[in-house]
Enzyme design. Sequence first.
Site, PDB file in Angstrom:
ATOM      1  N   SER A 183      66.090 -21.519  18.092  1.00  0.00           N
ATOM      2  CA  SER A 183      66.393 -21.981  19.445  1.00  0.00           C
ATOM      3  C   SER A 183      67.825 -22.448  19.645  1.00  0.00           C
ATOM      4  CB  SER A 183      65.437 -23.107  19.820  1.00  0.00           C
ATOM      5  OG  SER A 183      65.679 -24.230  19.001  1.00  0.00           O
ATOM      6  N   HIS A 211      59.992 -18.787  21.199  1.00  0.00           N
ATOM      7  CA  HIS A 211      61.181 -18.355  21.948  1.00  0.00           C
ATOM      8  C   HIS A 211      61.349 -16.840  21.952  1.00  0.00           C
ATOM      9  CE1 HIS A 211      63.073 -22.174  22.989  1.00  0.00           C
ATOM     10  NE2 HIS A 211      62.759 -22.620  21.787  1.00  0.00           N
ATOM     11  N   LYS A 242      56.474 -21.764  27.589  1.00  0.00           N
ATOM     12  CA  LYS A 242      57.832 -21.225  27.772  1.00  0.00           C
ATOM     13  C   LYS A 242      57.755 -19.974  28.658  1.00  0.00           C
ATOM     14  CE  LYS A 242      59.916 -23.609  23.926  1.00  0.00           C
ATOM     15  NZ  LYS A 242      59.313 -23.933  22.623  1.00  0.00           N
TER      16      LYS A 242
HETATM   17  C1  PLP Z   1      58.664 -25.093  21.910  1.00  0.00           C
HETATM   18  C2  PLP Z   1      58.302 -24.766  20.533  1.00  0.00           C
HETATM   19  C3  PLP Z   1      57.129 -25.243  19.957  1.00  0.00           C
HETATM   20  C4  PLP Z   1      56.241 -26.226  20.657  1.00  0.00           C
HETATM   21  O1  PLP Z   1      55.530 -25.610  21.687  1.00  0.00           O
HETATM   22  P1  PLP Z   1      54.632 -26.516  22.655  1.00  0.00           P
HETATM   23  O2  PLP Z   1      53.608 -25.582  23.166  1.00  0.00           O
HETATM   24  O3  PLP Z   1      55.553 -27.063  23.695  1.00  0.00           O
HETATM   25  O4  PLP Z   1      54.059 -27.609  21.816  1.00  0.00           O
HETATM   26  C5  PLP Z   1      56.805 -24.812  18.680  1.00  0.00           C
HETATM   27  N1  PLP Z   1      57.600 -23.971  17.994  1.00  0.00           N
HETATM   28  C6  PLP Z   1      58.756 -23.507  18.516  1.00  0.00           C
HETATM   29  C7  PLP Z   1      59.595 -22.555  17.730  1.00  0.00           C
HETATM   30  C8  PLP Z   1      59.149 -23.877  19.798  1.00  0.00           C
HETATM   31  O5  PLP Z   1      60.289 -23.445  20.292  1.00  0.00           O
END
Ligand code: PLP
Length: 396
Positions: A183, A211, A242
């Site tokens: 990220s 992502h 996301k």
């Molecule tokens: C955002 C993210 C998470 C967490 O996801 P949520 O559903 O918000 O708990 C886990 N792993 C990665 C790589 C992320 O970017």
Amino acid sequence: MYGEIKNFLDRELQSIEEAGLYKNERIITTPQSAVIKLNTGQEVLNFCANNYLGLSDHPRVVEAAKKAMDTHGYGMSSVRFICGTQDLHKELEAAISDYFQTEDTILYAACFDANGGVFEPLFTEEDAIISDSLNHASIIDGVRLCKAKRYRYANANMIELEKALQQAQDQRFRIIVTDGVFSMDGNVAPMDQICQLAEKYDALVMVDECHSAGVVGSTGHGVSELFNIYGKIDIYTGTLGKAFGGAIGGFTTGRKEIISLLRQRSRPYLFSNSIPPAVVGASLEVFKMLKDSDELHAKQQENVKYFRDKMLAAGFDIKPTQSAICAVMLYDAKLSQTFAEKMLNEGIYVTGFYYPVVPKDQARIRVQLSAAHEREHLDKAINAFIKVGKELGVIK
Ligand SMILES: *Cc1c(COP(=O)(O)O)cnc(C)c1O
């Protein structure tokens, strides 16, 4: 007897503030979108949401959420295995399996829970977990909850991964775990090489697609599509928070025996509430939309390319990206904060990241492009970058 710990906490908070690391939250008064309004009254263009496909406020998604509430109520008041499973939950699990071309899927309240609950049921002290050093905090926490032997390799470094695999040959089972897209840089894990090494050294492969799903691959279906490695990944975890609508919810998808055992033994699944019907109904609509058309993903990719090319032409130092994330490198921590503040004054909401979120002297502004952005939004952001960049001597 709160007194002493109160003083201790006050000192902790003060030291966070003095280090310049205190996180303040900006308050938005509109839906999450390309254009948002803050509680100060200021209207800004949003370039720091994970709203990759622009679905956070999409009329079809909102409508589907309302409809699911009408037909299936507001809350489940239960975990899945007692009385928290509706037909909608099973339909969504099938839709996710269809999207990733996997055998079965299990839903969680968040991907944080999916990652927190995936290792402990599957691996013991006889096994080995081999993890990329830049993996998400939830993977790190999930690994901590499990007694397996731990190995770490430098980000995407296949030489170190191979060494770890060699060292782990005496363990019963081995699993390689990686984020699909990292990220902070926006780079994609070299999944083709990871899968080759997994075959050579008899290891499972797990990828966190938070992502990458909805973004990478010719039609956005994630790393399996990008590298054409369908069938080679054993476990995928992902989020509904996301690209896929941005509400809440996570999932693990992959081989059916693995998913079946998680349903029996994964603690965040067994001991935490079912996701609410509105989110499930809206997510079903999201996967239907993505099946019907690649339009949103294609627009998102076009936006990344347009933004990156213009920024490079303007003289900015941009990390090579293969995702929706563009890291505009500034290196200096203070500069990254000043830059982001000035961007906000220009009506562009971006975030500056610095140590310890990124390595020392690698401060940057992370820009996240979305299908919700129109060309005029991108031009406005690029022009603001150029104006502020010249003011602060970042570009000539
Ligand atoms: C955002 C993210 C998470 C967490 O996801 P949520 O559903 O918000 O708990 C886990 N792993 C990665 C790589 C992320 O970017």
